[in-house]
Write a protein that holds these residues in place. Structure first.
Motif, PDB file in Angstrom:
ATOM      1  N   SER A 171       0.815  -1.201   0.000  1.00 22.72           N
ATOM      2  CA  SER A 171       0.000   0.000   0.000  1.00 22.72           C
ATOM      3  C   SER A 171       0.852   1.256   0.000  1.00 22.72           C
ATOM      4  O   SER A 171       1.911   1.319   0.644  1.00 22.72           O
ATOM      5  CB  SER A 171      -0.923   0.011   1.222  1.00 22.72           C
ATOM      6  OG  SER A 171      -1.712   1.164   1.240  1.00 22.72           O
ATOM      7  N   ARG A 218      -6.901  -4.625  -2.310  1.00 22.16           N
ATOM      8  CA  ARG A 218      -5.870  -5.635  -2.573  1.00 22.16           C
ATOM      9  C   ARG A 218      -6.352  -6.975  -2.028  1.00 22.16           C
ATOM     10  O   ARG A 218      -6.746  -7.070  -0.863  1.00 22.16           O
ATOM     11  CB  ARG A 218      -4.535  -5.228  -1.940  1.00 22.16           C
ATOM     12  CG  ARG A 218      -3.921  -3.998  -2.598  1.00 22.16           C
ATOM     13  CD  ARG A 218      -2.662  -3.536  -1.880  1.00 22.16           C
ATOM     14  NE  ARG A 218      -1.977  -2.493  -2.636  1.00 22.16           N
ATOM     15  CZ  ARG A 218      -2.269  -1.187  -2.560  1.00 22.16           C
ATOM     16  NH1 ARG A 218      -3.239  -0.794  -1.746  1.00 22.16           N
ATOM     17  NH2 ARG A 218      -1.608  -0.313  -3.288  1.00 22.16           N
ATOM     18  N   ASN A 238       5.831   1.973  -7.860  1.00 25.96           N
ATOM     19  CA  ASN A 238       5.749   2.808  -6.662  1.00 25.96           C
ATOM     20  C   ASN A 238       7.121   3.332  -6.259  1.00 25.96           C
ATOM     21  O   ASN A 238       7.261   4.483  -5.848  1.00 25.96           O
ATOM     22  CB  ASN A 238       5.122   2.027  -5.508  1.00 25.96           C
ATOM     23  CG  ASN A 238       3.637   1.797  -5.700  1.00 25.96           C
ATOM     24  OD1 ASN A 238       2.979   2.546  -6.402  1.00 25.96           O
ATOM     25  ND2 ASN A 238       3.100   0.756  -5.091  1.00 25.96           N
ATOM     26  N   ASP A 264      -5.077   4.870  -0.538  1.00 21.63           N
ATOM     27  CA  ASP A 264      -4.546   5.078  -1.890  1.00 21.63           C
ATOM     28  C   ASP A 264      -5.541   4.697  -2.989  1.00 21.63           C
ATOM     29  O   ASP A 264      -5.234   4.793  -4.178  1.00 21.63           O
ATOM     30  CB  ASP A 264      -3.221   4.340  -2.095  1.00 21.63           C
ATOM     31  CG  ASP A 264      -3.355   2.813  -2.037  1.00 21.63           C
ATOM     32  OD1 ASP A 264      -4.483   2.293  -2.030  1.00 21.63           O
ATOM     33  OD2 ASP A 264      -2.302   2.133  -1.993  1.00 21.63           O
ATOM     34  N   GLY A 265      -6.756   4.262  -2.601  1.00 22.39           N
ATOM     35  CA  GLY A 265      -7.795   3.959  -3.574  1.00 22.39           C
ATOM     36  C   GLY A 265      -7.803   2.536  -4.082  1.00 22.39           C
ATOM     37  O   GLY A 265      -8.589   2.197  -4.968  1.00 22.39           O
ATOM     38  N   TYR A 266      -6.945   1.675  -3.516  1.00 22.96           N
ATOM     39  CA  TYR A 266      -6.845   0.293  -3.987  1.00 22.96           C
ATOM     40  C   TYR A 266      -7.506  -0.688  -3.027  1.00 22.96           C
ATOM     41  O   TYR A 266      -7.395  -0.552  -1.806  1.00 22.96           O
ATOM     42  CB  TYR A 266      -5.375  -0.122  -4.137  1.00 22.96           C
ATOM     43  CG  TYR A 266      -4.742   0.296  -5.437  1.00 22.96           C
ATOM     44  CD1 TYR A 266      -4.839  -0.505  -6.572  1.00 22.96           C
ATOM     45  CD2 TYR A 266      -4.037   1.488  -5.529  1.00 22.96           C
ATOM     46  CE1 TYR A 266      -4.249  -0.131  -7.764  1.00 22.96           C
ATOM     47  CE2 TYR A 266      -3.451   1.878  -6.725  1.00 22.96           C
ATOM     48  CZ  TYR A 266      -3.555   1.058  -7.834  1.00 22.96           C
ATOM     49  OH  TYR A 266      -2.978   1.440  -9.013  1.00 22.96           O
ATOM     50  N   LYS A 287       2.087   6.932  -8.765  1.00 27.88           N
ATOM     51  CA  LYS A 287       1.006   6.782  -7.800  1.00 27.88           C
ATOM     52  C   LYS A 287      -0.179   6.073  -8.444  1.00 27.88           C
ATOM     53  O   LYS A 287      -0.169   5.751  -9.630  1.00 27.88           O
ATOM     54  CB  LYS A 287       0.584   8.153  -7.262  1.00 27.88           C
ATOM     55  CG  LYS A 287       1.718   8.958  -6.654  1.00 27.88           C
ATOM     56  CD  LYS A 287       2.361   8.239  -5.477  1.00 27.88           C
ATOM     57  CE  LYS A 287       3.474   9.066  -4.853  1.00 27.88           C
ATOM     58  NZ  LYS A 287       4.154   8.338  -3.757  1.00 27.88           N
ATOM     59  N   GLY A 288      -1.222   5.853  -7.633  1.00 25.33           N
ATOM     60  CA  GLY A 288      -2.369   5.104  -8.107  1.00 25.33           C
ATOM     61  C   GLY A 288      -3.000   5.656  -9.363  1.00 25.33           C
ATOM     62  O   GLY A 288      -3.349   4.920 -10.285  1.00 25.33           O
ATOM     63  N   GLU A 289      -3.133   6.994  -9.436  1.00 23.08           N
ATOM     64  CA  GLU A 289      -3.785   7.596 -10.604  1.00 23.08           C
ATOM     65  C   GLU A 289      -2.914   7.539 -11.849  1.00 23.08           C
ATOM     66  O   GLU A 289      -3.395   7.799 -12.965  1.00 23.08           O
ATOM     67  CB  GLU A 289      -4.166   9.051 -10.312  1.00 23.08           C
ATOM     68  CG  GLU A 289      -2.996   9.978 -10.026  1.00 23.08           C
ATOM     69  CD  GLU A 289      -2.588  10.001  -8.556  1.00 23.08           C
ATOM     70  OE1 GLU A 289      -1.850  10.927  -8.173  1.00 23.08           O
ATOM     71  OE2 GLU A 289      -3.022   9.099  -7.811  1.00 23.08           O
ATOM     72  N   MET A 298      -5.039  -6.483  -7.455  1.00 23.97           N
ATOM     73  CA  MET A 298      -5.303  -5.128  -7.013  1.00 23.97           C
ATOM     74  C   MET A 298      -6.312  -4.468  -7.940  1.00 23.97           C
ATOM     75  O   MET A 298      -6.199  -4.570  -9.157  1.00 23.97           O
ATOM     76  CB  MET A 298      -4.014  -4.317  -6.972  1.00 23.97           C
ATOM     77  CG  MET A 298      -3.002  -4.845  -5.967  1.00 23.97           C
ATOM     78  SD  MET A 298      -1.571  -3.777  -5.743  1.00 23.97           S
ATOM     79  CE  MET A 298      -0.722  -4.022  -7.290  1.00 23.97           C
ATOM     80  N   ASP A 299      -7.286  -3.778  -7.352  1.00 21.71           N
ATOM     81  CA  ASP A 299      -8.287  -3.052  -8.122  1.00 21.71           C
ATOM     82  C   ASP A 299      -8.305  -1.607  -7.653  1.00 21.71           C
ATOM     83  O   ASP A 299      -8.498  -1.323  -6.465  1.00 21.71           O
ATOM     84  CB  ASP A 299      -9.672  -3.672  -7.936  1.00 21.71           C
ATOM     85  CG  ASP A 299      -9.787  -5.012  -8.636  1.00 21.71           C
ATOM     86  OD1 ASP A 299      -9.567  -5.059  -9.847  1.00 21.71           O
ATOM     87  OD2 ASP A 299     -10.076  -6.008  -7.951  1.00 21.71           O
ATOM     88  N   TYR A 300      -8.081  -0.698  -8.593  1.00 21.03           N
ATOM     89  CA  TYR A 300      -8.064   0.728  -8.284  1.00 21.03           C
ATOM     90  C   TYR A 300      -9.463   1.286  -8.467  1.00 21.03           C
ATOM     91  O   TYR A 300     -10.004   1.272  -9.565  1.00 21.03           O
ATOM     92  CB  TYR A 300      -7.079   1.445  -9.212  1.00 21.03           C
ATOM     93  CG  TYR A 300      -6.938   2.920  -8.939  1.00 21.03           C
ATOM     94  CD1 TYR A 300      -6.542   3.377  -7.686  1.00 21.03           C
ATOM     95  CD2 TYR A 300      -7.195   3.847  -9.937  1.00 21.03           C
ATOM     96  CE1 TYR A 300      -6.404   4.726  -7.430  1.00 21.03           C
ATOM     97  CE2 TYR A 300      -7.058   5.209  -9.701  1.00 21.03           C
ATOM     98  CZ  TYR A 300      -6.659   5.640  -8.448  1.00 21.03           C
ATOM     99  OH  TYR A 300      -6.525   6.992  -8.197  1.00 21.03           O
TER     100      TYR A 300
END
Length: 592
Positions: A155, A179, A580, A175-177, A585-587, A190-192
């Motif tokens: 994460s 896991r 990472n 972080d919007g994920y 980052k996630g976006e 992992m799903d964002y």
């Protein structure tokens, strides 16, 4: 005319003894007892039927308690909070059995959530922390050690929740994920879900779906196998606190609290609000818990920052209007189908449709290209699959219905047929791929779609970085082909494509042709685990150096790049860690 039960609750009691916000509550399997905890640092055991306090568990925490979980045997429970350790309690005696963590190898910040890994006979406890890690503690170690036996550190921000189902551990993060860890195989999926932080998550009771509450006042229902977002549930207010959400035991309804003190219930499939308990509490409803008897849903408990726990009994109402909802649903589907027929579309996102195998091509020694024609080839129906989307294939194999997602390699508006690229695995693996390979020309299977969260917009990003492994090239190849052959698209692409050996490379000639034809817009780099002696490109697995040299560090892209990742779960996990490290980052990342 069919009658059915609607979800409806009526207040039947209240539990008062907490001093301050109640953050969590857990019902026993019988529904007779409940544990609750919160800002007053104590855990309380209640008799729900008699609405009386049985016991208070004190002395384990010096700060507010955020979460707790009960063992399968109901003989012990574990609680966590502002401290860096978890406290394991004996239910009957009220004594502390042990404290987990609190050492140099434990958490370095507060613990947000905790659960028992129930498939381990409650011998493993999982904790999720603000320090961005999840740690596993083994109770079988006795008093010999309070150190974790494993640390999950994927994460990029605070881990807000953790829960288990069979051999899977699910986590949610700021972080919007989401896991999903399979502790048998070591795989991670992992799903964002997007920029809004995820507050809490849970499995559906059948284990096929995940429900996540996000801090944009929206609950999301996720297909566990594909990562597709199946439904959104809105109407409540959730922008500040992590609110526990639940599915009813029959997975027919969704229930969640709201920061305005209300409680909302939604119908699962249509996302319709079926009941709103307006201002059920004076403050934020932080947690809900549900119990059903042998016949139906019978009890709802709600905990709030107003220091109370409300009890609600279900009222079974036989309604005819459920038929209206069914007819409305069917009517909506018919409208969509009519729209598809009017537009001459061969695929439908809701309904499986038959396609006939008309061609099978050997791409490599273990990869086949299957071409399926629409049911009426003379009409030349459009097989409209947007870039990056997938379809579901369905077949009956050994008497069971089996479904698999595939990324077609068609161009978006291909007429008359659907092309599917499939790697055929040897027995006992690859049940569906072996079935496809056994099909004869003229045989039929069914497809539904398109589905998927990926959206491509011309020139939105200056650069696309692509990390592919094996058949993970399938969603990326049509994207590359379309972008490079679009005279209005100026997007630059860098592809790092990993395979086991040279003969495993799919579309090698086409990809190398693109690199020659568009040298300023398409960069190609192969990585092989077992390269030939004369090999001059990457060796082994994709590593940090490969990404830095051929795609670049996040700081060098100035937020103008999007990284696309597609490959086996182990590879995807490794790529996310490397990206990472390089500052993405996630976006900045999309995982197929």
């Amino acid at each position: 005319m069919e009658k059915s039960a609607a979800l409806s609750f009526q207040r039947c009691g209240i539990l008062r003894d907490h001093q301050g916000a109640v953050h969590v509550l857990r019902l026993s399997s019988s529904g007779k007892y409940c544990l609750s905890a919160g800002a007053d640092k104590n855990v309380r055991l209640w008799n729900v039927e008699k609405q009386t306090l049985i016991k208070t568990y004190a002395g384990g925490h010096g700060y507010p308690i955020f979460d707790l979980d009960v063992s399968s045997s109901n003989s012990q429970f574990v609680s966590v909070g502002e401290e860096k350790f978890a406290v394991v309690w004996d239910v009957q005696s009220g004594r502390i059995i042990r404290k987990l963590g609190g050492t140099s190898s434990g958490h370095t910040h507060r613990i947000n959530a905790v659960c028992y890994a129930h498939m381990t006979e409650d011998s493993i406890i999982c904790t999720a922390s603000y320090d961005r890690t999840v740690r596993f503690f083994d109770l079988r170690a006795g008093n010999r050690s309070s150190d974790p036996i494993q640390v999950l550190d994927q994460s990029a921000d605070s881990v807000t929740d953790v829960c288990s189902f069979q051999y899977e551990i699910l986590t949610a993060s700021v972080d919007g994920y989401l896991r999903l860890y399979d502790i048998r195989t070591g795989y991670i999926l992992m799903d964002y879900l997007g920029p809004p932080p995820i507050g809490k998550c849970c499995f559906s009771h059948d284990g096929n779906c995940i429900l996540a509450s996000c801090l944009d006042s929206c609950l999301r229902l996720i297909d566990k196998s594909s990562g597709d977002c199946l439904a959104h549930y809105k109407g409540h207010c959730n922008e500040e606190f992590a609110l526990h959400c639940q599915l009813t035991p029959d997975d027919a309804f969704v229930v969640c609290g709201s920061e305005d003190g209300s409680i909302y219930s939604w119908e699962l499939t249509e996302s319709i609000i079926v009941q709103r308990l307006d201002r059920a509490h004076k403050s934020t409803v932080s947690c809900v818990a549900l119990h059903s008897n042998a016949d139906d849903l019978s009890l709802l408990l709600s905990a709030s920052h107003d220091s109370t726990i409300q009890l609600w009994k279900s009222i079974v109402i036989l309604v005819v209007t459920s038929c209206v909802r069914i007819l409305w649903s069917r009517g909506r589907r018919k409208t969509l189908l009519r729209g598809n027929q009017a537009n001459n579309l061969a695929l439908d996102p809701f309904e499986f449709r038959p396609f006939k195998l008309i061609e099978k091509t050997e791409v490599t020694y273990n990869v086949r290209l299957f071409r399926f024609a629409t049911s009426d080839p003379q009409q030349q129906s459009l097989v409209h699959v947007e870039l990056g989307k997938h379809v579901y294939a369905k077949a009956w194999i050994n008497g069971k219905e089996v479904r698999r997602p595939y990324n077609p390699i068609n161009k978006p508006n291909q007429k008359g047929y659907l092309d599917i690229l499939v790697k055929v695995y040897p027995s006992p693996y690859g049940l569906f791929s072996r079935y496809l390979d056994s099909l004869k020309i003229g045989d039929c299977i069914e497809f539904r779609g398109p589905k998927g969260k990926f959206q491509y917009e011309r020139n939105k990003k200056k650069r696309l970085g692509m990390l592919a492994g094996g058949t993970g090239i399938t969603p990326l190849y049509p994207l590359i082909d379309t972008i490079l052959n679009d005279p209005l698209d100026r997007t630059q692409i860098s592809l790092i494509y990993a395979n086991h050996s040279e003969r495993d490379i799919i579309f090698r000639n086409r990809l190398e042709s693109f690199a020659t034809q568009f040298p300023n817009r398409f960069k190609l780099y192969f990585v092989l685990n077992e390269p030939p002696d004369s090999w001059s490109q990457g060796v082994g697995f994709i590593n940090e150096k490969h990404i830095q040299q051929h795609i670049g560090h996040a700081s060098s892209t100035s937020n103008s790049a999007l990284i696309l990742v597609c490959g086996p779960p182990a590879m995807t996990k490794a790529m996310m860690i490397l990206l990472n490290k390089l500052g993405y980052k996630g976006e900045d990342i999309f995982k197929f």
